[in-house]
Design a protein around this motif. Structure first.
Motif, short mmCIF file in Angstrom:
data_model
loop_
_atom_site.label_atom_id
_atom_site.label_comp_id
_atom_site.label_asym_id
_atom_site.label_seq_id
_atom_site.Cartn_x
_atom_site.Cartn_y
_atom_site.Cartn_z
N GLY A 334 14.95 4.55 10.47
CA GLY A 334 14.43 3.69 9.41
C GLY A 334 13.15 4.25 8.81
N PRO A 335 12.46 3.48 7.97
CA PRO A 335 11.19 3.94 7.39
C PRO A 335 10.05 3.76 8.40
CG PRO A 335 11.75 1.78 6.55
CD PRO A 335 12.90 2.20 7.41
N LYS A 336 9.04 4.61 8.30
CA LYS A 336 7.93 4.51 9.25
C LYS A 336 7.21 3.18 9.12
CE LYS A 336 4.51 6.79 6.23
NZ LYS A 336 3.59 7.94 6.10
N GLU A 337 7.23 2.59 7.92
CA GLU A 337 6.55 1.30 7.71
C GLU A 337 7.17 0.21 8.59
OE1 GLU A 337 5.60 3.86 4.32
OE2 GLU A 337 7.52 3.29 5.27
N TYR A 338 8.48 0.29 8.80
CA TYR A 338 9.12 -0.71 9.67
C TYR A 338 8.56 -0.61 11.09
CZ TYR A 338 12.36 -2.35 13.20
OH TYR A 338 12.88 -2.94 14.33
N ASP A 339 8.49 0.62 11.63
CA ASP A 339 8.05 0.76 13.02
C ASP A 339 6.58 0.41 13.17
OD1 ASP A 339 9.55 1.23 15.31
OD2 ASP A 339 8.60 3.18 15.67
N ALA A 340 5.78 0.77 12.14
CA ALA A 340 4.37 0.39 12.16
C ALA A 340 4.22 -1.13 12.09
CB ALA A 340 3.63 1.05 11.01
N ALA A 341 5.04 -1.77 11.24
CA ALA A 341 4.99 -3.24 11.13
C ALA A 341 5.38 -3.88 12.45
CB ALA A 341 5.94 -3.70 10.01
N ARG A 342 6.36 -3.31 13.12
CA ARG A 342 6.81 -3.86 14.40
C ARG A 342 5.70 -3.76 15.45
NH1 ARG A 342 12.47 -5.23 16.44
NH2 ARG A 342 11.84 -6.12 18.42
N GLU A 360 -5.57 -4.61 14.48
CA GLU A 360 -6.25 -4.15 13.26
C GLU A 360 -6.73 -2.71 13.40
OE1 GLU A 360 -6.09 -5.75 10.53
OE2 GLU A 360 -5.16 -7.50 11.48
N ALA A 361 -7.23 -2.36 14.60
CA ALA A 361 -7.69 -0.99 14.83
C ALA A 361 -6.52 -0.02 14.77
CB ALA A 361 -8.40 -0.90 16.18
N ILE A 368 -1.71 3.41 7.35
CA ILE A 368 -0.67 2.76 6.54
C ILE A 368 -1.23 1.45 5.99
CG2 ILE A 368 1.65 1.74 6.53
CD1 ILE A 368 2.40 3.63 8.78
N PRO A 369 -1.29 1.25 4.67
CA PRO A 369 -1.85 0.02 4.10
C PRO A 369 -1.09 -1.21 4.58
CG PRO A 369 -1.49 1.68 2.40
CD PRO A 369 -0.81 2.17 3.63
N ARG A 370 -1.81 -2.26 4.90
CA ARG A 370 -1.17 -3.47 5.40
C ARG A 370 -0.19 -4.05 4.38
NH1 ARG A 370 -0.80 -8.80 6.39
NH2 ARG A 370 -1.01 -9.55 8.53
N GLU A 371 -0.52 -3.94 3.07
CA GLU A 371 0.35 -4.53 2.06
C GLU A 371 1.75 -3.88 2.05
OE1 GLU A 371 -2.75 -1.87 -0.07
OE2 GLU A 371 -2.68 -3.36 1.56
N SER A 372 1.82 -2.61 2.46
CA SER A 372 3.13 -1.95 2.49
C SER A 372 4.01 -2.47 3.63
CB SER A 372 2.96 -0.43 2.61
OG SER A 372 2.44 -0.08 3.88
N LEU A 373 3.39 -3.16 4.57
CA LEU A 373 4.13 -3.71 5.70
C LEU A 373 4.62 -5.13 5.44
CD1 LEU A 373 1.89 -2.59 8.73
CD2 LEU A 373 3.62 -1.28 7.48
N ALA A 374 4.13 -5.74 4.34
CA ALA A 374 4.39 -7.16 4.09
C ALA A 374 5.86 -7.56 4.16
CB ALA A 374 3.79 -7.56 2.74
N PRO A 375 6.79 -6.86 3.49
CA PRO A 375 8.20 -7.31 3.55
C PRO A 375 8.79 -7.22 4.96
CG PRO A 375 8.03 -5.19 2.42
CD PRO A 375 6.63 -5.70 2.57
#
Length: 394
Positions: A334-342, A360-361, A368-375
Motif C-alpha cells: 500500500g502507500p506509505k501514508e497508510y502505514d504511517a497513519a496506522r 506526535e514525535a 509526513i504531514p498529518r493532513e496527508s494521513l486524514a483519509p
C-alpha cells in the motif's frame, strides 16, 4: 530403522553396513524393484537384518518404534508419509527426507520448463514449508547429496510458561524466555493457527529483505497455544521502555527510522493489498458496512511494503540500543501514508501517559504531514468503531 522407498536396496544396504546392529524394514511399491532389492540384499548376506516389504507404504502399518525413519519415495506423498509414520518414531529419533533440493530446482522454480516437473517442484516446496512450520518437529536442512531434511521432535516448551520467564504480556500474545538467547511468542487461543503461520512466514520474508527484525527460527506449541520461537529478541519492548520513562523523543526518532526502512521498500507482488485487510477490519462486505467499504475503495493504491501494525509493543530494543521489528502478521502492500497513519493511530489511541507525546514525535520524525494521513485516519477510526463500539472514533 524404517525406510519408505526401497528402490534397488542400495540405501538400505549402506545403512546396514554403517551400523552392524541395525535392523531395517523397508517398503517398496514397485514389484520389480522390490524383487531386485531382495536379490541385492541376499548377495551381500544382509537378508537377516533387512526386511523388504512389497506394497504401498500408505497401506502399511506397524506398531514397532524406529530410531530412524528414512523417506525416499514418491515426492508428492512425502507429507502423508511423514504424518502417517511419525507415531512410529522413538522420542529421540529422527525422520530424514531425501531429495529435498531436487537438483536445485526447489530453490529456483523459474528454472523449471516442464509443466509436470514444475508441479512436482511445487509439491516439494509445499513439503519444505510443512516442515518449516511444523509445531511438533524441528527440521535442519542440509545441502548434502540432493538435499536432506532431518526432523526431530521439539522440546516441551510448556516448561517456559512461568511468571519469572514472562517478558511481555499483551492482549493477543505473551512472550516468555525459552532458554539462552531464545524466546517464545505464544498467541491467544482465539488467534487462528494460520494467522500465526502467516506472521512466521512474513517474519522470514522481512529478514530476507534486510529489515532489522526479530530472528524467527521455528514454530511451536505450548499449553494448547501456537507460537513462534525467536533466536533472540532483545532486552525489552519499546512500549515497556516508554512506560519506564525512557527519552520519548529519542525513542520516536529510532522508531520512525526503523519504520521508514520498511515502507521505503517495494512490496512483493504476492503481498496482500492493505485495502483487503481494511475490509476485513471493517467486518467484511456486509450491507451495514457499505459506507466505510466505499471509503476504503476510494483510498489510493500503493506499492510500498507496509508492516500493517507498526506499534511500540511489537518493537524490541537490542543490546546495542538499536530497534528490531516484530509483529508481522499484517504485512501488506500500500502507500506509505497508510502505514504511517496506522502507526500514529495506534499510538494516539493508547491511553498511557507517554502515548500522545510519542505519537506526535513519531509523526514529526517521519516527515509526513498529518493532513496527508486524514483519509486513512478516518477509515481506521471507523473500522475501530465497528470492532469496538464503546471506544468511539479518534
Amino acid at each position: 530403522m524404517l525406510e519408505i522407498g526401497t528402490a534397488a536396496g542400495c540405501s538400505a544396504i549402506q545403512f546396514a553396513l554403517a551400523k552392524r546392529d541395525v535392523l531395517i524394514t523397508t517398503v517398496e511399491t514397485d514389484g520389480s524393484r522390490a524383487a531386485q532389492a531382495v536379490r541385492n540384499i541376499r548377495s551381500v548376506q544382509l537378508q537377516d537384518r533387512i526386511r523388504v516389504i512389497h506394497g504401498d507404504a500408505l497401506d502399511f502399518s506397524t506398531e514397532n518404534l524406529f530410531g530412524l525413519i528414512f523417506i525416499d519415495a514418491a515426492k508428492a506423498q512425502y507429507e502423508r508419509f511423514f504424518e502417517k509414520f511419525k507415531r512410529n518414531l522413538t522420542p529421540d529419533g529422527a525422520i530424514i527426507s531425501d531429495n529435498i533440493s531436487f537438483h536445485g530446482l526447489s530453490e529456483d522454480l523459474h528454472a523449471v520448463r516442464s509443466r509436470s516437473t514444475r508441479m512436482l517442484v511445487r509439491k516439494i516446496q509445499k513439503y519444505r514449508a510443512f516442515l518449516l512450520e511444523n509445531t511438533e518437529f524441528s527440521t535442519e536442512f542440509s545441502a548434502a547429496g540432493d538435499g536432506l531434511a532431518v526432523s526431530r521432535r521439539k522440546e516441551d516448551f510448556s516448561r517456559c510458561l512461568a511468571e519469572e520467564r514472562r517478558m511481555q504480556s499483551a492482549e493477543q500474545f505473551q512472550i516468555f524466555q525459552a532458554g539462552q538467547n531464545r524466546a517464545i511468542k505464544l498467541f491467544s487461543r482465539n488467534i487462528p493457527r494460520e494467522a500465526v503461520m502467516q506472521e512466521f512466514r512474513n517474519s522470514l520474508l522481512a529478514r530476507k529483505l534486510g529489515i532489522a527484525c526479530l530472528d524467527a527460527a521455528e514454530t511451536a506449541e505450548a499449553d494448547g497455544m501456537t507460537g513462534i520461537i525467536f533466536r533472540s529478541i532483545g532486552t525489552q519492548s519499546l512500549s515497556d521502555a516508554l512506560r519506564g520513562g525512557c527519552d520519548c523523543s529519542a525513542a520516536a526518532r529510532k522508531f520512525a527510522l526503523l519504520h521508514r526502512s520498511i515502507f521505503s521498500r517495494t512490496a512483493p507482488e504476492t503481498a496482500e493489498s492493505y485495502k483487503e485487510q481494511l475490509v476485513l477490519a471493517a467486518g467484511g462486505h456486509a450491507k451495514e458496512h457499505a459506507e466505510v467499504i466505499r471509503k476504503i475503495k476510494r483510498l489510493p493504491g500503493g506499492t510500498c511494503l507496509c508492516h500493517g501494525n507498526f506499534q511500540a509493543e511489537h518493537i524490541w530494543i537490542q543490546p546495542d540500543g538499536s530497534l528490531a521489528a516484530g509483529g508481522f502478521m499484517n504485512l501488506c502492500r500500500g502507500p506509505k501514508e497508510y502505514d504511517a497513519a496506522r502507526a500514529y493511530f495506534s499510538a494516539a489511541r493508547n491511553k498511557e501517559q507517554w502515548a500522545a507525546r510519542f505519537a506526535e514525535a513519531y509523526l514529526k520524525e517521519c516527515g509526513i504531514p498529518r493532513e496527508s494521513l486524514a483519509p486513512y485516519l478516518e477509515v481506521l477510526g471507523e473500522c475501530d468503531e465497528l470492532q469496538n463500539p464503546k471506544c468511539g472514533a479518534l
